[in-house]
Design an enzyme around this catalytic site. Structure first.
Site, PDB file in Angstrom:
ATOM      1  N   HIS A   1      70.490 110.321  74.351  1.00  0.00           N
ATOM      2  CA  HIS A   1      71.305 111.439  73.858  1.00  0.00           C
ATOM      3  C   HIS A   1      72.778 111.021  73.868  1.00  0.00           C
ATOM      4  O   HIS A   1      73.243 110.400  74.832  1.00  0.00           O
ATOM      5  CB  HIS A   1      71.186 112.653  74.787  1.00  0.00           C
ATOM      6  CG  HIS A   1      69.845 113.313  74.813  1.00  0.00           C
ATOM      7  ND1 HIS A   1      69.590 114.513  74.186  1.00  0.00           N
ATOM      8  CD2 HIS A   1      68.682 112.956  75.422  1.00  0.00           C
ATOM      9  CE1 HIS A   1      68.319 114.868  74.409  1.00  0.00           C
ATOM     10  NE2 HIS A   1      67.751 113.947  75.159  1.00  0.00           N
TER      11      HIS A   1
ATOM     12  N   HIS B   1      64.435 108.041  73.963  1.00  0.00           N
ATOM     13  CA  HIS B   1      65.614 108.302  73.141  1.00  0.00           C
ATOM     14  C   HIS B   1      66.834 108.460  74.035  1.00  0.00           C
ATOM     15  O   HIS B   1      66.733 108.908  75.173  1.00  0.00           O
ATOM     16  CB  HIS B   1      65.425 109.547  72.268  1.00  0.00           C
ATOM     17  CG  HIS B   1      64.971 110.760  73.029  1.00  0.00           C
ATOM     18  ND1 HIS B   1      63.660 110.949  73.401  1.00  0.00           N
ATOM     19  CD2 HIS B   1      65.658 111.815  73.511  1.00  0.00           C
ATOM     20  CE1 HIS B   1      63.552 112.087  74.065  1.00  0.00           C
ATOM     21  NE2 HIS B   1      64.750 112.630  74.162  1.00  0.00           N
TER      22      HIS B   1
HETATM   23  P1  AMP Z   1      64.346 115.295  75.747  1.00  0.00           P
HETATM   24  O1  AMP Z   1      64.422 116.548  76.578  1.00  0.00           O
HETATM   25  O2  AMP Z   1      65.236 114.214  76.315  1.00  0.00           O
HETATM   26  O3  AMP Z   1      62.933 114.842  75.523  1.00  0.00           O
HETATM   27  O4  AMP Z   1      65.016 115.640  74.382  1.00  0.00           O
HETATM   28  C1  AMP Z   1      64.310 115.936  73.220  1.00  0.00           C
HETATM   29  C2  AMP Z   1      65.321 116.468  72.239  1.00  0.00           C
HETATM   30  O5  AMP Z   1      64.754 116.419  70.952  1.00  0.00           O
HETATM   31  C3  AMP Z   1      65.741 117.907  72.500  1.00  0.00           C
HETATM   32  O6  AMP Z   1      67.142 117.952  72.728  1.00  0.00           O
HETATM   33  C4  AMP Z   1      65.346 118.628  71.208  1.00  0.00           C
HETATM   34  O7  AMP Z   1      66.277 119.617  70.822  1.00  0.00           O
HETATM   35  C5  AMP Z   1      65.260 117.504  70.214  1.00  0.00           C
HETATM   36  N1  AMP Z   1      64.362 117.715  69.082  1.00  0.00           N
HETATM   37  C6  AMP Z   1      63.116 118.229  69.103  1.00  0.00           C
HETATM   38  N2  AMP Z   1      62.581 118.230  67.870  1.00  0.00           N
HETATM   39  C7  AMP Z   1      63.520 117.697  67.045  1.00  0.00           C
HETATM   40  C8  AMP Z   1      63.580 117.431  65.644  1.00  0.00           C
HETATM   41  N3  AMP Z   1      62.552 117.711  64.815  1.00  0.00           N
HETATM   42  N4  AMP Z   1      64.709 116.890  65.139  1.00  0.00           N
HETATM   43  C9  AMP Z   1      65.751 116.620  65.948  1.00  0.00           C
HETATM   44  N5  AMP Z   1      65.753 116.832  67.268  1.00  0.00           N
HETATM   45  C10 AMP Z   1      64.658 117.377  67.813  1.00  0.00           C
END
Ligand code: AMP
Ligand code: ZN
Length: 110
Positions: free
Chosen positions: A103, A101
Site C-alpha cells: 500500500h 501487495h
Molecule cells: P489488504 O487489507 O492489505 O489485503 O488490502 C486489500 C485492499 O484491496 C483494500 O484496501 C481494498 O480496499 C482493496 N481492494 C479490494 N478490491 C479491490 C479492487 N477491485 N480494486 C482495487 N482495490 C481493491
C-alpha cells in the site's frame, strides 16, 4: 496465476481496472476504498499469498515493489510531503486480499 484471485485477475487484465503503471514484474492501481487522498496498490504479477510465502527467488520482486513505490510517490507529488508504505500480513495483520501487495498512502497535506 490463481484462478479465483482478484489481484491475479487485475494483473492479467481479466478484470477491467485503471492501471497507473505496469512493467514485467508488477502493476499499480488505485485502491477501491481509499484510506487517504492518494491510495495506490503495488501488486506483483506473480501470485504470492503473503510476506510469509516469499522465497529466495522473490528477492528481485521485493526490490521492484519498493523502487516503483518510490517512483509512484514522486509521480503523485508526494516525495517532499511524505507518505506511508505498508504491507498487511495474514488475517491478524489486516490482510483481506491474499495476494501480496504494497500500500502507498499519502496526500493529506496540500
Ligand atoms: P489488504 O487489507 O492489505 O489485503 O488490502 C486489500 C485492499 O484491496 C483494500 O484496501 C481494498 O480496499 C482493496 N481492494 C479490494 N478490491 C479491490 C479492487 N477491485 N480494486 C482495487 N482495490 C481493491
Ligand atoms: Zn493472485
Amino acid at each position: 496465476m490463481e484462478k479465483n484471485c482478484l489481484f491475479c485477475q487485475i494483473a492479467n487484465g481479466e478484470k477491467p481496472t485503471e492501471i497507473l503503471f505496469e512493467n514485467d514484474t508488477l502493476v499499480v492501481f488505485k485502491d477501491i476504498h481509499p484510506a487517504a487522498p492518494v491510495h495506490l496498490l503495488i501488486v506483483p504479477k506473480r501470485h504470492i499469498r503473503s510476506i510469509n510465502d516469499l522465497t529466495e527467488s522473490d528477492r528481485p520482486i521485493l526490490s521492484e515493489l519498493m523502487m516503483v513505490a518510490r517512483d509512484m510517490a514522486g509521480r503523485q507529488g508526494l516525495a517532499e510531503s511524505g507518505y506511508r508504505l505498508f504491507v498487511n500480513v495474514e488475517r491478524g495483520g489486516g490482510q483481506v486480499i491474499f495476494h501480496l501487495h504494497l500500500h502507498l498512502i499519502g496526500g493529506w497535506q496540500k
